[in-house]
Design a protein around this motif. Structure first.
Motif, short mmCIF file in Angstrom:
data_model
loop_
_atom_site.label_atom_id
_atom_site.label_comp_id
_atom_site.label_asym_id
_atom_site.label_seq_id
_atom_site.Cartn_x
_atom_site.Cartn_y
_atom_site.Cartn_z
N GLN A 3 6.15 27.39 0.03
CA GLN A 3 6.51 28.18 1.20
C GLN A 3 7.13 27.31 2.28
O GLN A 3 8.00 27.75 3.02
CB GLN A 3 5.28 28.90 1.73
CG GLN A 3 4.78 29.97 0.76
CD GLN A 3 3.71 30.83 1.37
OE1 GLN A 3 3.72 31.07 2.56
NE2 GLN A 3 2.79 31.32 0.57
N CYS A 82 -1.18 27.21 2.70
CA CYS A 82 0.16 27.54 2.19
C CYS A 82 1.22 26.47 2.44
O CYS A 82 2.30 26.54 1.86
CB CYS A 82 0.63 28.87 2.78
SG CYS A 82 1.07 28.78 4.54
N MET A 464 -2.48 33.51 3.03
CA MET A 464 -2.52 33.99 1.63
C MET A 464 -3.28 35.31 1.57
O MET A 464 -4.41 35.37 1.08
CB MET A 464 -3.18 32.93 0.74
CG MET A 464 -2.57 31.53 0.84
SD MET A 464 -0.84 31.47 0.33
CE MET A 464 -1.00 31.67 -1.43
#
Length: 595
Positions: A3, A82, A464
């Motif tokens: 990401q 992430c 998430m």
């Protein structure tokens, strides 16, 4: 694609030249750089920026927290889960003082956080006017203190895009960290024309590659090793290099040890997982490291590699080894231990290049000699896991601290995220909670005494949302930030909080009886020695959470399943047996020959 990298190439942010207020410019830039949430505390000094977050075209949700430190902890947990940055907004620079411990933890653990503060007015009488258009005249930079990687103060309206770009280049650089941007209120309120370029023209996603000759040298040393070990730190996880690490380990038939935040770099059930090293390491990992002849350290600062020998003395885990150190920062190479070969490179590219360089260098005879080392690893690992299982209390009705981790692992998905609080629970979790996927075991560094886990778990769930997120925390730790449960209720963030209430029945010499009427140093107790305990399940219900209190081990699995099935946040209070002397296995409990 990670990401964090997606921010570099997936944005379709086009050039614009429109008239905007400074708060709107900041909000648009944050969104363009991939910021999906902003946490913080509102105040007069950031009022225009908060308005900008709600302006058309920005639409970034603002998560109001109770105190400044929790906002940074939330962004910390978000990044760990992430790899993308979350922004924190505070009314003034003085808020940094309240969040110093949280920022220091982000800095030591390389967690990227964007901190934006405002103020009533510029404190510099010589500052450039807010409408300044002279390149470079409107903002300045300095190396910051107080746990910050870098800090900027914007002094001119036109410099906002450039300052934010510099901040993101730093926060998502080779080694991420917390950065600060100060924007006085008059700049937030000032309205003017502003233009910004496409992000593709500003950010480069290329990884740092190691020198080919140095990689060849490292491959030559590694090919001749009989007892090689790969030691993975948090840099392997941060670089999304876990598959490359496992591929190299399999090609070499080399055990993998993890250190610090490297947990999850190799699945628990992988045949080459040899455990962990460091102050929270396993006896298996410590013993095996002493047997190695070549160690490849990847993405680790090697700052916590002392072990305990059979006599109980601390020893250096890398003494007498040929060390190949791979790190993205040149200053880290050889900083703590002398190296045979130092490779300055991103972990992902270095592991790929090293595996490629080993082609043709590995002989069948070398592989046969390494097999004995693999068998030793399996034997030590088996001993260690048997010893851990024997101390878990898996067949007892009272609840020892390891037992909830065993029951949680039964009901959680393989990729569920466990956020672990500070104190003894962090050590116990590493021993008793298997980790299969990177970025699913989040634990703060030693610099945070408490209060990290609750907001960090909320941040992890924001990062998430499709994953199960469980926060396991001791009662004293929970008390430092339990007020942030309100955030999870107001925004319907379904985190499961598991609170270890350490005033359960007394555990003494293998027996459990009535609570002892005697004081114990470090416990919450009444003057007559009885334990002082809050009803955490009742407190959680008053916040609006579903909550259960568990007093017997047989109730654990059912309570965890109900909590995970809740549509919103939930809490399970677990009554832990007190005065355990053997809940956690120490590194010295297994006596391995260090020769």
């Amino acid at each position: 694609m990670r990401q964090r990298e997606a921010v570099f190439c997936a944005s379709k942010y086009r050039e614009y030249r429109v008239k905007l207020a400074g708060g709107q410019v900041i909000a648009k830039e944050l969104r363009a750089y991939g910021v999906r949430y902003v946490a913080g505390v509102p105040g007069y000094g950031n009022s225009a920026l908060l308005e900008g977050l709600n302006a058309p075209g920005a639409g970034i949700p603002f998560i109001r927290v109770v105190n400044e430190q929790s906002a940074v902890h939330m962004a910390d947990g978000y990044f760990r889960a992430c790899g993308s940055a979350m922004a924190v907004i505070l009314p003034s620079r003085t808020g940094i003082l309240s969040a110093t411990a949280a920022l220091s933890n982000c800095l030591s653990d390389s967690c990227g956080v964007i901190l934006v503060t405002g103020d009533r007015a510029s404190d510099d009488a010589n500052a450039a006017p807010v409408s300044s258009t002279q390149a470079g005249a409107g903002w300045d930079t300095d190396l910051a203190s107080g746990g910050l990687k870098q800090s900027w103060k914007v002094r001119g309206f036109s410099e906002l895009p450039q300052a934010i770009h510099s901040a993101f280049n730093s926060v998502l650089g080779a080694r991420p960290g917390p950065v600060h941007l100060e924007v006085p209120l008059e700049i937030q309120n000032h309205t003017d024309h502003v233009s910004s370029e496409s992000l593709q023209n500003r950010l480069a996603p290329n990884r740092l590659r190691g020198d080919a000759a140095v990689i060849e040298q490292a491959a030559g040393v590694l090919a001749g090793a009989e007892r090689p070990i790969l030691l993975a730190g948090g840099g392997v996880v941060a670089a999304d290099a876990t598959s490359e690490l496992n591929a190299l380990a399999e090609a070499l038939s080399a055990p993998v040890l993890v250190a610090g935040n490297g947990i999850g770099a190799i699945p628990h059930d992988h045949d080459l997982n040899a455990g962990s090293v460091g102050s929270m390491g396993s006896a298996c990992g410590t013993a095996l490291l002493r047997k190695a002849d070549v160690v490849v350290a990847v993405g680790s600062r090697l700052s916590d590699l002392t072990g305990v020998n059979g006599g109980g003395r601390s020893v250096s885990g890398l003494a007498g080894k040929k060390l190949i150190q791979i790190d993205v920062e040149r200053d880290e190479i050889g900083k703590r231990y002398p190296v045979e070969v130092g490779v300055v490179a991103d972990a992902k590219s270095a592991l790929v290049d090293l595996k490629s360089a080993l082609n043709g260098k590995l002989t069948r005879a070398t592989g046969a000699r390494r097999q004995a080392f693999i068998e030793l690893m399996r034997d030590l690992r088996g001993q260690w896991r048997s010893s851990v299982a024997s101390k878990s209390g898996a067949h007892e009705t009272f609840i020892r601290a390891p037992r909830p981790f065993l029951e949680l692992r039964k009901v959680l998905h393989r990729d569920a995220i466990a956020v672990i609080g500070s104190g003894a629970v962090a050590h116990i979790a590493r021993e008793h909670f298997p980790v299969y996927v990177p970025r699913t075991f989040l634990s703060a560094g030693a610099s945070v005494a408490g209060g990290w886990a609750v907001p960090a778990a909320i941040g992890a769930k924001l990062a998430m949302p499709a994953r199960q997120v469980v926060c396991v925390v001791e009662d004293s730790d929970f008390l430092q930030s339990m007020q942030e449960m309100a955030v999870s209720v107001m925004h319907c963030i379904p985190v499961v909080f598991v609170v270890f209430n350490q005033s359960g029945p007394e555990f003494v010499s293998g027996a459990v009886g009535s609570p002892a009427v005697r004081p114990s140093i470090g416990e919450f107790s009444l003057p007559d020695g009885r334990p002082y305990s809050l009803a955490f399940a009742d407190i959680a219900r008053s916040f609006g959470l579903d909550a259960w209190r568990v007093e017997h081990a047989s109730q654990l699995e059912g309570a965890f399943r109900r909590a995970l099935d809740s549509t919103g946040p939930a809490l399970v209070e677990v009554m832990i047996a007190r005065h355990e002397t053997d809940a956690a296995i120490r590194v010295g409990d297994l006596q391995f020959d260090a020769a």
